[in-house]
Design an enzyme around this catalytic site. Structure first.
Site, PDB file in Angstrom:
ATOM      1  N   TYR A  24     -12.809  12.067   1.391  1.00  0.00           N
ATOM      2  CA  TYR A  24     -11.465  11.663   1.321  1.00  0.00           C
ATOM      3  C   TYR A  24     -11.063  10.432   1.952  1.00  0.00           C
ATOM      4  O   TYR A  24     -10.594   9.497   1.193  1.00  0.00           O
ATOM      5  CB  TYR A  24     -10.308  12.775   1.294  1.00  0.00           C
ATOM      6  N   PRO A  77       0.049   2.423   5.483  1.00  0.00           N
ATOM      7  CA  PRO A  77       0.245   3.933   5.081  1.00  0.00           C
ATOM      8  C   PRO A  77      -1.022   4.759   4.394  1.00  0.00           C
ATOM      9  O   PRO A  77      -1.523   4.076   3.695  1.00  0.00           O
ATOM     10  CB  PRO A  77       1.178   3.762   4.081  1.00  0.00           C
ATOM     11  N   ALA A  79      -2.512   8.798   3.587  1.00  0.00           N
ATOM     12  CA  ALA A  79      -1.997  10.073   3.329  1.00  0.00           C
ATOM     13  C   ALA A  79      -2.700  11.016   4.428  1.00  0.00           C
ATOM     14  O   ALA A  79      -3.745  10.764   4.852  1.00  0.00           O
ATOM     15  CB  ALA A  79      -2.382  10.407   2.005  1.00  0.00           C
ATOM     16  N   SER A 106       3.296   7.220   5.250  1.00  0.00           N
ATOM     17  CA  SER A 106       3.099   7.478   3.807  1.00  0.00           C
ATOM     18  C   SER A 106       4.027   8.464   3.166  1.00  0.00           C
ATOM     19  O   SER A 106       4.517   9.531   3.951  1.00  0.00           O
ATOM     20  CB  SER A 106       1.628   7.983   3.766  1.00  0.00           C
ATOM     21  N   LYS A 215       3.729  -3.398  -2.039  1.00  0.00           N
ATOM     22  CA  LYS A 215       2.207  -3.204  -1.460  1.00  0.00           C
ATOM     23  C   LYS A 215       1.305  -3.008  -2.718  1.00  0.00           C
ATOM     24  O   LYS A 215       1.452  -2.066  -3.553  1.00  0.00           O
ATOM     25  CB  LYS A 215       2.132  -2.093  -0.562  1.00  0.00           C
ATOM     26  N   SER A 237      -3.034  -6.328  -1.195  1.00  0.00           N
ATOM     27  CA  SER A 237      -3.777  -5.101  -1.062  1.00  0.00           C
ATOM     28  C   SER A 237      -4.364  -4.479  -2.444  1.00  0.00           C
ATOM     29  O   SER A 237      -3.928  -4.541  -3.374  1.00  0.00           O
ATOM     30  CB  SER A 237      -3.007  -3.811  -0.416  1.00  0.00           C
ATOM     31  N   HIS A 239      -5.352  -1.429  -2.119  1.00  0.00           N
ATOM     32  CA  HIS A 239      -5.509   0.030  -1.705  1.00  0.00           C
ATOM     33  C   HIS A 239      -6.876   0.529  -1.014  1.00  0.00           C
ATOM     34  O   HIS A 239      -7.329   1.733  -1.339  1.00  0.00           O
ATOM     35  CB  HIS A 239      -5.317   1.035  -2.970  1.00  0.00           C
TER      36      HIS A 239
HETATM   37  C1  FNR Z   1      -4.796   5.076   1.596  1.00  0.00           C
HETATM   38  N1  FNR Z   1      -4.009   3.985   1.157  1.00  0.00           N
HETATM   39  C2  FNR Z   1      -2.668   4.487   0.839  1.00  0.00           C
HETATM   40  N2  FNR Z   1      -1.827   3.406   0.330  1.00  0.00           N
HETATM   41  C3  FNR Z   1      -0.412   3.784   0.335  1.00  0.00           C
HETATM   42  O1  FNR Z   1       0.260   2.959  -0.119  1.00  0.00           O
HETATM   43  N3  FNR Z   1      -0.155   5.336   0.392  1.00  0.00           N
HETATM   44  C4  FNR Z   1      -1.021   6.284   0.858  1.00  0.00           C
HETATM   45  O2  FNR Z   1      -0.621   7.421   0.839  1.00  0.00           O
HETATM   46  C5  FNR Z   1      -2.429   5.668   1.187  1.00  0.00           C
HETATM   47  N4  FNR Z   1      -3.244   6.859   1.127  1.00  0.00           N
HETATM   48  C6  FNR Z   1      -4.442   6.426   1.680  1.00  0.00           C
HETATM   49  C7  FNR Z   1      -5.288   7.252   2.191  1.00  0.00           C
HETATM   50  C8  FNR Z   1      -6.582   6.999   2.612  1.00  0.00           C
HETATM   51  C9  FNR Z   1      -7.376   7.926   3.184  1.00  0.00           C
HETATM   52  C10 FNR Z   1      -6.858   5.623   2.519  1.00  0.00           C
HETATM   53  C11 FNR Z   1      -8.379   5.145   3.190  1.00  0.00           C
HETATM   54  C12 FNR Z   1      -6.054   4.708   2.054  1.00  0.00           C
HETATM   55  C13 FNR Z   1      -4.217   2.417   1.274  1.00  0.00           C
HETATM   56  C14 FNR Z   1      -4.194   2.087   2.572  1.00  0.00           C
HETATM   57  O3  FNR Z   1      -2.645   1.918   2.760  1.00  0.00           O
HETATM   58  C15 FNR Z   1      -4.443   0.587   2.690  1.00  0.00           C
HETATM   59  O4  FNR Z   1      -4.173  -0.311   1.653  1.00  0.00           O
HETATM   60  C16 FNR Z   1      -6.148   0.624   2.822  1.00  0.00           C
HETATM   61  O5  FNR Z   1      -6.590   1.644   3.623  1.00  0.00           O
HETATM   62  C17 FNR Z   1      -6.565  -0.629   3.560  1.00  0.00           C
HETATM   63  O6  FNR Z   1      -7.955  -0.818   3.688  1.00  0.00           O
HETATM   64  P1  FNR Z   1      -8.771  -0.314   4.947  1.00  0.00           P
HETATM   65  O7  FNR Z   1      -8.110  -0.791   6.078  1.00  0.00           O
HETATM   66  O8  FNR Z   1      -8.831   1.264   4.890  1.00  0.00           O
HETATM   67  O9  FNR Z   1     -10.186  -1.176   4.535  1.00  0.00           O
END
Ligand code: FNR
Length: 342
Positions: A24, A77, A79, A106, A215, A237, A239
Site C-alpha cells: 500500500y 500528506p 494516509a 492527510s 496539490k 505533484s 500523487h
Molecule cells: C500518498 N499521497 C497522498 N496525497 C494526499 O494528498 N493525500 C493522501 O492522503 C495521500 N496518501 C498517500 C499515501 C501513500 C502511502 C503515499 C505513498 C502517497 C501522495 C503524497 O502526498 C505525495 O504526493 C507523494 O507521496 C510524493 O511522492 P514520494 O515522495 O512518495 O515519491
C-alpha cells in the site's frame, strides 16, 4: 547499524512491515511508469556547480507562506500512518517538529486532526479531500482552523482512485475502518462522492481565510487557472505516481508551472525526492520547497518519531553538502543557472 541514507530506511522498512501494508505504501498505478520517472527524471538534470564561493557558513533555512522552517523539505500528506507504526501520525508530527520542519496532515490520517495538532511541535498544514459532501469538507476546514493549522492543501488529482494493482491483490480492511473513525459523527449517507471542479475552489475560498494550496497540478494551464481562482500556492505533484500512470514526472512539470506562475504565488513540488541533490535541483528549477512522502513512512516504520526525524536530518545534511559543493551558501542563492537538462 543506523541507516546512512534514505534507501537504507526503505530496505529496513520493507523487512519490518507487513507485506500488505508495504504494498500500500510502495505502490503506484498501472505499470508504475510515473512512479519510476519521478525518480529517473532527476538523472536527466545535471548540476553546474560554481567554485571559489565562501561556503563555510551554509544556511538551509527558508520560509513557506511566511513560516520559517529549518530546511526547504516538508512532510507530504500521506494516509494511514497507523499501518507503519502504532503511534501513527503522533510520531510523524513529533519527528517533523524535532527536525524543525512542517508536516501536512492527510484527511485520511489514523488520528484526528486535533490529536495530531496536540502532538505536533512544528507548523502544520491540513490536506483536504473534497470527495464527500461540502458540509463535511466545511466541517474539516473549520476544525483545522480551530486546531491551528496554517493552510489548507486541497488535493485535486483524485476525482477517482488510480488503478493501484499491488493493493488489488489484498483486502486492506484497516484503512477502511480508520476512515470511518476519521469521519466519526458523519451520517453514512453524506459519504457519497462530491464532484470537484474550479467552482469548488471558489466555494472553499469563500469559507476560509486560511491560505489555500492546490496539490496535484501538472500543467501551466492549470497553474494559471489556479491563480485566477485565488490560490496562495501550488504543489506540483502526480500523487507519487499513484493516480494517472503515464503522467509527466513532477520534476519535469515544475519548470513550465514556475514560468506560468511568474512569482505570483509559491510553487512547491513532491515526487521522487530521495537525495539532497534532488532537493537542490528542484529549488534550482524554481520550487520554494519540496515535500517528501514515502521516505517519511519508511522512517516512521523503522523507528517512529526518531526515524522520521532522522530521514529529514539525512536529507537536510545531504542538501547542505550539495549546496556547499555547488557554491550555494544560502537557499536564496540557488537559481536556474545551477542546472541543465541532458
Ligand atoms: C500518498 N499521497 C497522498 N496525497 C494526499 O494528498 N493525500 C493522501 O492522503 C495521500 N496518501 C498517500 C499515501 C501513500 C502511502 C503515499 C505513498 C502517497 C501522495 C503524497 O502526498 C505525495 O504526493 C507523494 O507521496 C510524493 O511522492 P514520494 O515522495 O512518495 O515519491
Amino acid at each position: 547499524m543506523d541507516p546512512i541514507n534514505v534507501f537504507e530506511y526503505e530496505a529496513l522498512a520493507k523487512q519490518l512491515m507487513d507485506p500488505v501494508y508495504w504494498d500500500y505504501y510502495a505502490g503506484g498505478s498501472d505499470d508504475e511508469v510515473t512512479l519510476q520517472v519521478n525518480r529517473t527524471d532527476f538523472n536527466r538534470i545535471r548540476l553546474r556547480p560554481r567554485m571559489l564561493v565562501d561556503v563555510s557558513h551554509c544556511d538551509t533555512r527558508t520560509t513557506v507562506l511566511g513560516q520559517l522552517i529549518e530546511m526547504p523539505i516538508m512532510v507530504a500528506p500521506t494516509a494511514l500512518h497507523g499501518l507503519g507504526h502504532t503511534e501513527g501520525e503522533y510520531a510523524t508530527a513529533q519527528g517533523a517538529g524535532a527536525a524543525g520542519t512542517l508536516m501536512t496532515a492527510s484527511t485520511e490520517s489514523t488520528r484526528t486532526l486535533e490529536e495530531i495538532a496536540q502532538a505536533a511541535s512544528g507548523p502544520l498544514w491540513f490536506q483536504l479531500y473534497i470527495f464527500h459532501s461540502l458540509k463535511l469538507a466545511a466541517e474539516l476546514v473549520r476544525r483545522a482552523e480551530a486546531a491551528g493549522y496554517q493552510a489548507i492543501v486541497v488535493t485535486v488529482d483524485l476525482p477517482i482512485l488510480g488503478n493501484r494493482e499491488r493493493s488489488k491483490r489484498h483486502t486492506i480492511s484497516i484503512p477502511l475502518s480508520a476512515l470511518k473513525e476519521m469521519v466519526t459523527g458523519v451520517e453514512e449517507e453524506e459519504l457519497r462522492r462530491e464532484p470537484m471542479t474550479w467552482e469548488t475552489i471558489d466555494w472553499l475560498r469563500s469559507i476560509t481565510h486560511l491560505p489555500i494550496l492546490l496539490k496535484g497540478i501538472l500543467t501551466a494551464e492549470d497553474a494559471v487557472l489556479a491563480l485566477e481562482h485565488g490560490v496562495d500556492g501550488i504543489i506540483v505533484s502526480n500523487h507519487g505516481g499513484r493516480q494517472l500512470d503515464g503522467a509527466v514526472s513532477s520534476i519535469e512539470a515544475l519548470p513550465e508551472i514556475v514560468e506560468a506562475v511568474g512569482g505570483r504565488c509559491e510553487v512547491y513540488m513532491d515526487g521522487g525526492i530521495r537525495r539532497g541533490t534532488d532537493v537542490l535541483k528542484a529549488l534550482a528549477l524554481g520550487a520554494r520547497a519540496v515535500l517528501v512522502g514515502r521516505p517519511i513512512l519508511w522512517g516512521l516504520a523503522v523507528d517512529g518519531s526518531k526515524g522520521v526525524q532522522q530521514v529529514l536530518k539525512i536529507l537536510q545534511t545531504e542538501l547542505e553538502r550539495a549546496m556547499k559543493l555547488a557554491g550555494c551558501p544560502t537557499v536564496a542563492s540557488i537559481n536556474r543557472a545551477l542546472v541543465k537538462w541532458t
